[in-house]
Design a protein around this motif. Structure first.
Motif, mmCIF file in Angstrom:
data_model
loop_
_atom_site.group_PDB
_atom_site.id
_atom_site.type_symbol
_atom_site.label_atom_id
_atom_site.label_comp_id
_atom_site.label_asym_id
_atom_site.label_seq_id
_atom_site.Cartn_x
_atom_site.Cartn_y
_atom_site.Cartn_z
ATOM 1 N N GLY A 143 -9.475 5.749 0.987
ATOM 2 C CA GLY A 143 -8.256 5.914 0.211
ATOM 3 C C GLY A 143 -7.042 6.188 1.075
ATOM 4 O O GLY A 143 -5.940 5.675 0.816
ATOM 5 N N ILE A 144 -7.225 6.987 2.117
ATOM 6 C CA ILE A 144 -6.124 7.253 3.048
ATOM 7 C C ILE A 144 -5.707 5.970 3.759
ATOM 8 O O ILE A 144 -4.510 5.713 3.965
ATOM 9 C CB ILE A 144 -6.529 8.358 4.040
ATOM 10 N N LYS A 145 -6.676 5.139 4.106
ATOM 11 C CA LYS A 145 -6.352 3.854 4.732
ATOM 12 C C LYS A 145 -5.534 2.978 3.780
ATOM 13 O O LYS A 145 -4.584 2.298 4.198
ATOM 14 C CB LYS A 145 -7.636 3.134 5.166
ATOM 15 N N ALA A 146 -5.888 3.001 2.485
ATOM 16 C CA ALA A 146 -5.129 2.231 1.500
ATOM 17 C C ALA A 146 -3.703 2.757 1.382
ATOM 18 O O ALA A 146 -2.742 1.971 1.276
ATOM 19 C CB ALA A 146 -5.822 2.289 0.144
ATOM 20 N N CYS A 147 -3.549 4.071 1.410
ATOM 21 C CA CYS A 147 -2.210 4.673 1.356
ATOM 22 C C CYS A 147 -1.366 4.205 2.533
ATOM 23 O O CYS A 147 -0.183 3.876 2.372
ATOM 24 C CB CYS A 147 -2.313 6.194 1.370
ATOM 25 N N CYS A 148 -1.970 4.196 3.718
ATOM 26 C CA CYS A 148 -1.237 3.761 4.912
ATOM 27 C C CYS A 148 -0.890 2.272 4.834
ATOM 28 O O CYS A 148 0.197 1.860 5.255
ATOM 29 C CB CYS A 148 -2.056 4.061 6.168
#
Length: 354
Positions: free
Chosen positions: A157-162
């Motif tokens: 999810g953090i990768k998607a945010c970035c």
């Protein structure tokens, strides 16, 4: 609290109070919505200050489980148990066996598992009285540690945010401030450090701090975590940490973590939106544990590979939510709620067909 009025407002179907004098059990089970299927949600043990505080927590958490299950595409509803007690001093075999008896009496309407203040050992005991338990240790026939898929889902999810915020999902060189270094936060820190992040962290437990320090996390004082100049603030402890007092202190572009009910109130999601801080709705990004338990309870054979693949799907689900929020110019939590409520309404319509 006017309980029936609050239940109607939040959409709860059922709230059950359990107590047992010999073991000292004081517990509340809140069943929010079973349109998609039987209720699913962990058991939290916490030394609440009042009965009302315990009830509010059960209601808030159970509603979050409905939304978490729906957004993950699972056919389970939302529910939660809270035990009013100190997990350090009030646990006993009898307490969890009594709770197991009471849960068994619900006849499968609700299944439970670990949460804040409870461990897998507690549910090995509870399992003696009821089969409606998920994420038991593998040696007891369960799917094992649910913090593994939870942390992996948050990482994706953090990768998607970035990807949405910066145009690339690479985390190399990013700075992350992790609040809570327990079961999930520690594993998340591992993922982030392995990809080249600079990680700050804090926790109220010294043993968690020391373990994270050895991993390479820079430890800060509990209240200082909000003031870290970072790319991502990741709450992985208790909820309501995004509030009137903390929002003005945040120095980040993204809020994304495993804690439940991160927003103290929905309006705080609007405040993040107005400030240009991208918020990954908590029940979307932290859905890995539910995905694991749903796979264990909903299939004849549990598949770790299937679970981890679904956790990777959190990446695309968040990008879908961010796109909808942008198109409608609404906060991301409102966009996620819209998708959830649409799915529940659709399934309710389907279930009316005989």
């Amino acid at each position: 609290m006017e309980i029936f009025k609050e239940m109607a407002k939040e959409g709860h179907e059922q709230i059950i109070f359990f107590q047992e004098k010999k073991t000292g059990l004081k517990s509340i089970v809140a069943i929010h919505n079973t349109v998609l299927g039987p209720g699913l949600g962990g058991c939290r043990m916490w030394p609440y200050k009042t009965e009302e505080e315990a009830l509010k927590d059960a209601m808030r958490l159970s509603k979050g489980m409905t939304y978490k299950s729906a957004i993950a595409g699972e056919d389970f509803g939302g529910a939660k148990t809270v035990i009013w007690g100190d997990p350090e001093t009030d646990k006993s075999e009898g307490l969890f066996r009594v709770l197991g008896r009471y849960i068994n009496g619900l006849g499968g309407r609700y299944s439970t598992g670990t949460d804040v203040g409870t461990t897998y050992d507690d549910f090995v005991i509870l399992n003696k009285e009821t089969p409606y338990v998920g994420a038991l240790p593998k040696e007891y026939g369960g799917s094992g540690d649910s913090s593994i898929p939870t942390a992996y889902g948050v990482y994706n999810g953090i990768k998607a945010c970035c990807k949405y915020k910066y145009g690339s999902d690479s985390l190399e060189g990013k700075t992350v401030a992790i609040q809570g270094l327990g079961k999930v936060g520690y594993k998340l820190a591992k993922h982030l450090l392995e990809e080249g992040c600079k990680v700050y962290g804090t926790d109220i437990k010294e043993e968690y701090l020391e373990r994270a320090r050895q991993l390479g996390v820079d430890i800060v004082k509990t209240d200082e975590i909000y003031d870290i100049d970072c790319d991502i603030f990741s709450p992985n402890a208790l909820g309501a940490v995004i509030n009137d007092n903390t929002i003005e202190r945040l120095k980040c572009d993204i809020v994304a973590g495993a804690a439940n009910n991160v927003l103290a109130e929905p309006r705080h999601g609007e405040m993040l939106h107005q400030k240009g801080i991208l918020y990954a709705p908590d029940y979307v990004i932290n859905g890995g544990g539910l995905i694991q338990v749903a796979d264990e309870l909903g299939n004849e054979t549990y598949s770790e590979e299937r679970v981890m693949r679904k956790c990777e799907g959190i990446y695309n689900q968040l990008l879908k939510i961010f796109k909808l929020a942008e198109e409608k110019d609404i906060p991301t939590h409102a966009a996620a709620d819209h998708i959830v409520e649409e799915r529940i309404e659709t399934i309710a319509t389907i279930h009316r067909i005989k």
